[in-house]
Design a protein around this motif. Structure first.
Motif, PDB file in Angstrom:
ATOM      1  N   PRO A 138     -33.535 -11.412  -1.215  1.00 22.67           N
ATOM      2  CA  PRO A 138     -33.224 -10.733  -2.317  1.00 22.67           C
ATOM      3  C   PRO A 138     -31.666 -10.869  -2.831  1.00 22.67           C
ATOM      4  O   PRO A 138     -31.297 -11.342  -3.889  1.00 22.67           O
ATOM      5  N   ARG A 139     -31.018 -10.506  -1.756  1.00 24.27           N
ATOM      6  CA  ARG A 139     -29.435 -10.467  -2.112  1.00 24.27           C
ATOM      7  C   ARG A 139     -29.005 -11.866  -2.039  1.00 24.27           C
ATOM      8  O   ARG A 139     -28.072 -12.309  -2.768  1.00 24.27           O
ATOM      9  N   ALA A 140     -29.531 -12.564  -1.327  1.00 24.94           N
ATOM     10  CA  ALA A 140     -29.020 -14.068  -1.242  1.00 24.94           C
ATOM     11  C   ALA A 140     -29.334 -14.686  -2.314  1.00 24.94           C
ATOM     12  O   ALA A 140     -28.665 -15.566  -2.967  1.00 24.94           O
ATOM     13  N   ALA A 141     -30.468 -14.504  -3.009  1.00 25.21           N
ATOM     14  CA  ALA A 141     -30.820 -14.906  -4.365  1.00 25.21           C
ATOM     15  C   ALA A 141     -29.990 -14.393  -5.387  1.00 25.21           C
ATOM     16  O   ALA A 141     -29.658 -15.387  -6.047  1.00 25.21           O
ATOM     17  N   VAL A 142     -29.497 -13.347  -5.553  1.00 20.67           N
ATOM     18  CA  VAL A 142     -28.560 -12.822  -6.513  1.00 20.67           C
ATOM     19  C   VAL A 142     -27.314 -13.702  -6.151  1.00 20.67           C
ATOM     20  O   VAL A 142     -26.528 -14.347  -7.155  1.00 20.67           O
ATOM     21  N   ASN A 143     -26.850 -13.607  -5.022  1.00 20.54           N
ATOM     22  CA  ASN A 143     -25.745 -14.358  -4.673  1.00 20.54           C
ATOM     23  C   ASN A 143     -25.638 -15.860  -5.245  1.00 20.54           C
ATOM     24  O   ASN A 143     -24.698 -16.639  -5.650  1.00 20.54           O
ATOM     25  N   ARG A 144     -26.626 -16.527  -4.847  1.00 19.48           N
ATOM     26  CA  ARG A 144     -26.864 -17.885  -5.475  1.00 19.48           C
ATOM     27  C   ARG A 144     -26.752 -17.902  -6.888  1.00 19.48           C
ATOM     28  O   ARG A 144     -25.850 -18.864  -7.467  1.00 19.48           O
ATOM     29  N   ILE A 145     -27.365 -17.183  -7.606  1.00 20.14           N
ATOM     30  CA  ILE A 145     -26.961 -17.170  -9.143  1.00 20.14           C
ATOM     31  C   ILE A 145     -25.591 -17.055  -9.668  1.00 20.14           C
ATOM     32  O   ILE A 145     -25.212 -17.755 -10.381  1.00 20.14           O
ATOM     33  N   PHE A 146     -24.930 -16.155  -8.928  1.00 18.04           N
ATOM     34  CA  PHE A 146     -23.415 -16.105  -9.190  1.00 18.04           C
ATOM     35  C   PHE A 146     -22.781 -17.273  -8.823  1.00 18.04           C
ATOM     36  O   PHE A 146     -21.789 -17.723  -9.592  1.00 18.04           O
TER      37      PHE A 146
END
Length: 207
Positions: A138-146
């Protein structure tokens, strides 16, 4: 006559199980798991924490491993809604905007749950996959978006390794919580953003 007797002897379907309390029970399971670890956790402890009858839990989950697997999967349902993620116009702004008390508490809780199931992960590929999907992804997915936004803006190089960079901050958080036993504090995350993540991504220092 035979047909009538057979029809009468056919067992009637039982009452449907009530799953309305599942979220409370699974949350209680996560709390116990984070506090005691898998080895120390019992279904009875979860029942007490959830203020539920033991029979209710044993009817729903026949073993501790089944309960833990469902509880870890339940974490996935608490993921951040990508549609509500901040979009400040800079990579640093987006990352800093995520440093909020609810986000930090949830991240710390997930890491403690991860610590609680470490002994089981090596023996259960299914649990290992569930833990990755619920805690790491979940947190890695958010960082990928950023990071991909930053590439689109020309803020970081187009060949930046998004996959590796997306895991830098989560890895630092995990080390701090699991190895050092320290909480995830905003000051630590700001330091990690400015001195580790942004330089690794190729963001040039500004005044």
């Amino acid at each position: 006559m035979m047909r009538v007797e057979q029809a009468e002897a056919k067992p009637r379907p039982g009452r449907k199980r009530d799953h309305t309390r599942d979220p409370e029970i699974l949350d209680a399971a996560l709390d116990v798991l984070a506090e005691t670890g898998y080895e120390g956790m019992t279904i009875d402890m979860v029942a007490t924490r959830a203020r539920a009858g033991k029979a209710t839990l044993y009817r729903r989950w026949s073993s501790k491993s089944e309960l833990v697997l469902d509880a870890v999967g339940w974490l996935k349902s608490r993921d951040l809604d990508h549609a509500t993620l901040p979009d400040t116009g800079t990579l640093r702004g987006d990352l800093v905007a995520m440093i909020k008390a609810p986000n930090l508490r949830e991240s710390e809780r997930k890491l403690k749950v991860m610590a609680g199931i470490v002994s089981m992960i090596a023996r259960s590929p299914e649990l290992a996959a569930a833990a990755h999907e619920a805690v790491v992804e979940p947190r890695a997915a958010v960082n990928r978006i950023f990071l991909r936004r930053a590439i689109d803006r020309g803020e970081i190089p187009p060949d930046a390794d998004v996959e590796k960079l997306s895991l830098v901050a989560p890895a630092l958080m995990a080390y701090r919580v699991l190895m050092l036993g320290k909480p995830v504090e905003p000051e630590f995350l700001l330091w990690a953003i400015d001195h580790v993540v942004l330089p690794a991504a190729g963001v040039r220092p500004t005044t």
